[in-house]
Design a protein around this motif. Sequence first.
Motif, PDB file in Angstrom:
ATOM      1  N   ARG A 303       1.771  10.889  -3.297  1.00 21.36           N
ATOM      2  CA  ARG A 303       2.560   9.784  -3.863  1.00 21.36           C
ATOM      3  C   ARG A 303       3.102   8.881  -2.758  1.00 21.36           C
ATOM      4  NH1 ARG A 303       4.295  13.836  -7.606  1.00 21.36           N
ATOM      5  NH2 ARG A 303       6.109  14.300  -6.301  1.00 21.36           N
ATOM      6  N   ARG A 304       3.518   9.497  -1.653  1.00 21.58           N
ATOM      7  CA  ARG A 304       4.020   8.716  -0.521  1.00 21.58           C
ATOM      8  C   ARG A 304       2.908   7.828   0.055  1.00 21.58           C
ATOM      9  NH1 ARG A 304       5.210  12.691   2.522  1.00 21.58           N
ATOM     10  NH2 ARG A 304       7.214  13.125   1.486  1.00 21.58           N
ATOM     11  N   SER A 305       1.730   8.392   0.179  1.00 18.18           N
ATOM     12  CA  SER A 305       0.596   7.630   0.713  1.00 18.18           C
ATOM     13  C   SER A 305       0.171   6.534  -0.257  1.00 18.18           C
ATOM     14  CB  SER A 305      -0.588   8.562   0.988  1.00 18.18           C
ATOM     15  OG  SER A 305      -0.279   9.486   1.996  1.00 18.18           O
ATOM     16  N   PHE A 306       0.158   6.847  -1.549  1.00 19.51           N
ATOM     17  CA  PHE A 306      -0.246   5.865  -2.552  1.00 19.51           C
ATOM     18  C   PHE A 306       0.682   4.652  -2.529  1.00 19.51           C
ATOM     19  CE2 PHE A 306      -0.411   3.992  -6.769  1.00 19.51           C
ATOM     20  CZ  PHE A 306      -1.772   3.952  -7.030  1.00 19.51           C
ATOM     21  N   LYS A 307       1.971   4.892  -2.382  1.00 23.01           N
ATOM     22  CA  LYS A 307       2.913   3.772  -2.334  1.00 23.01           C
ATOM     23  C   LYS A 307       2.709   2.942  -1.073  1.00 23.01           C
ATOM     24  CE  LYS A 307       7.718   2.534  -3.164  1.00 23.01           C
ATOM     25  NZ  LYS A 307       9.062   3.003  -3.545  1.00 23.01           N
ATOM     26  N   ARG A 308       2.331   3.615   0.012  1.00 22.50           N
ATOM     27  CA  ARG A 308       2.040   2.873   1.252  1.00 22.50           C
ATOM     28  C   ARG A 308       0.792   2.013   1.071  1.00 22.50           C
ATOM     29  NH1 ARG A 308      -1.220   4.504   5.321  1.00 22.50           N
ATOM     30  NH2 ARG A 308      -1.158   6.679   4.646  1.00 22.50           N
ATOM     31  N   TRP A 309      -0.205   2.502   0.353  1.00 20.22           N
ATOM     32  CA  TRP A 309      -1.434   1.737   0.136  1.00 20.22           C
ATOM     33  C   TRP A 309      -1.234   0.551  -0.783  1.00 20.22           C
ATOM     34  CZ3 TRP A 309      -4.324   6.694  -1.819  1.00 20.22           C
ATOM     35  CH2 TRP A 309      -4.501   7.584  -0.744  1.00 20.22           C
ATOM     36  N   THR A 310      -0.442   0.745  -1.842  1.00 19.71           N
ATOM     37  CA  THR A 310      -0.379  -0.241  -2.920  1.00 19.71           C
ATOM     38  C   THR A 310       0.947  -0.978  -3.042  1.00 19.71           C
ATOM     39  OG1 THR A 310       0.409   1.380  -4.542  1.00 19.71           O
ATOM     40  CG2 THR A 310      -1.985   1.188  -4.262  1.00 19.71           C
ATOM     41  N   GLY A 311       2.002  -0.423  -2.471  1.00 21.56           N
ATOM     42  CA  GLY A 311       3.317  -1.028  -2.621  1.00 21.56           C
ATOM     43  C   GLY A 311       4.050  -0.573  -3.864  1.00 21.56           C
ATOM     44  N   VAL A 312       3.398   0.243  -4.702  1.00 16.11           N
ATOM     45  CA  VAL A 312       4.032   0.773  -5.911  1.00 16.11           C
ATOM     46  C   VAL A 312       3.765   2.269  -6.004  1.00 16.11           C
ATOM     47  CG1 VAL A 312       3.815  -1.395  -7.172  1.00 16.11           C
ATOM     48  CG2 VAL A 312       2.017   0.325  -7.376  1.00 16.11           C
ATOM     49  N   SER A 313       4.586   2.964  -6.769  1.00 20.26           N
ATOM     50  CA  SER A 313       4.388   4.391  -6.974  1.00 20.26           C
ATOM     51  C   SER A 313       3.356   4.621  -8.070  1.00 20.26           C
ATOM     52  CB  SER A 313       5.705   5.062  -7.379  1.00 20.26           C
ATOM     53  OG  SER A 313       6.103   4.613  -8.665  1.00 20.26           O
ATOM     54  N   PRO A 314       2.730   5.788  -8.122  1.00 19.30           N
ATOM     55  CA  PRO A 314       1.810   6.085  -9.227  1.00 19.30           C
ATOM     56  C   PRO A 314       2.467   5.943 -10.595  1.00 19.30           C
ATOM     57  CG  PRO A 314       1.549   7.706  -7.474  1.00 19.30           C
ATOM     58  CD  PRO A 314       2.748   6.871  -7.119  1.00 19.30           C
ATOM     59  N   HIS A 315       3.748   6.276 -10.683  1.00 15.70           N
ATOM     60  CA  HIS A 315       4.470   6.158 -11.958  1.00 15.70           C
ATOM     61  C   HIS A 315       4.505   4.720 -12.420  1.00 15.70           C
ATOM     62  CE1 HIS A 315       7.406   6.933 -15.097  1.00 15.70           C
ATOM     63  NE2 HIS A 315       8.175   5.986 -14.590  1.00 15.70           N
ATOM     64  N   VAL A 316       4.803   3.776 -11.524  1.00 17.98           N
ATOM     65  CA  VAL A 316       4.848   2.354 -11.887  1.00 17.98           C
ATOM     66  C   VAL A 316       3.464   1.872 -12.276  1.00 17.98           C
ATOM     67  CG1 VAL A 316       5.261   0.043 -10.993  1.00 17.98           C
ATOM     68  CG2 VAL A 316       6.856   1.885 -10.452  1.00 17.98           C
ATOM     69  N   LEU A 317       2.448   2.324 -11.547  1.00 17.82           N
ATOM     70  CA  LEU A 317       1.083   1.923 -11.868  1.00 17.82           C
ATOM     71  C   LEU A 317       0.708   2.355 -13.283  1.00 17.82           C
ATOM     72  CD1 LEU A 317      -1.767   0.890 -10.962  1.00 17.82           C
ATOM     73  CD2 LEU A 317      -2.280   3.263 -10.418  1.00 17.82           C
ATOM     74  N   LYS A 318       1.052   3.589 -13.637  1.00 16.07           N
ATOM     75  CA  LYS A 318       0.711   4.084 -14.968  1.00 16.07           C
ATOM     76  C   LYS A 318       1.435   3.292 -16.055  1.00 16.07           C
ATOM     77  CE  LYS A 318      -0.566   8.821 -13.746  1.00 16.07           C
ATOM     78  NZ  LYS A 318      -0.304  10.250 -13.959  1.00 16.07           N
TER      79      LYS A 318
END
Length: 322
Positions: A303-318
């Motif tokens: 989750r930490r890496s995903f937010k670094r890649w995209t600027g958002v958390s997986p929860h926000v993306l979903k």
Amino acid sequence: MILIDMLLGCGIDSHKLLRGTGLFHEDLLTGEVCVSPRQFLGLIGNARQLLKADDLSFLYGQRLLPGHYGAASHALCQVGNLEEALTLFSELRNLLTPLVAPRLIVEKHTASLYWVDAYGCGDQWRFLLEAGMVSVTSACRWLASSHLPWRFEFAHSQPAAVEQYWVHLDENVHFDCQVDRLSIPIEFLHQAWPGGTSIAASVARQQSERQVIELGARDGLLGALQIHFEKHIREPLNLHGVAEAFGCSPTTFKRKLKKHGTHFQQQLDLSRKRIALHLYRERGYANEQVAAYLRFNDATNFRRSFKRWTGVSPHVLKQDLG
């Protein structure tokens, strides 16, 4: 070259158009000049400065396919359905769209072409991406003799001249999507197209594959690297191992990537981000499943890496995906 002919037809001076590229109009007329990626990117930069037209990339893309690529163009004209066309676009990418590599992924409900910067196109990436999207969809519309319900996704923000996307692509266009993707519902893949001939298509496809080999058309470094990552994404990936797979030392590999305006971790992150987004959107994976697929030690680290890649958390993306 198509782009040069377009600009000359608009009254642009050839010397200004070719300035700084190392290309000369008289040499191009011989038909024996090989244009390097760097020269082509310089040509695009000059064209955009001289013509300053919001629709230049779209008009250029409309002229690209099926094109005049010998056996490859013949093979495209003989395809019997959308799946055959998209497969050819992906397999013949080094010949048809050498700087922007479309990657075909077919899932249960959707077929997607993900567009990858195969060379390091910098400021010209958006121009080439727009042209690539238009070339594929306009060619498919011509081959199918009908409109197809594409969904267009772009990583960049909505431009001021968004009406050009509506006119040349469709109103089903979306921006700030993290990835560049062209997708369509799976049921359109196998609908028969008029003019498709299985025997002729098979022969032309074999000829086009030989054509790619004879011309030495290979993936650009970044395109080849992304393909390598996709194949081995579930294995440990590090600079030393990947450099060895590419037949060079880590130092040399780092130098090559720097020449293309990037570095190893950036490319690995791009691949992981694209795969993670695909798993969320097309397979409905949970965080733990995506983390496990990408071989992260735990979901928190992912989750930490995903937010670094995209600027958002997986929860926000979903939440955005509904």
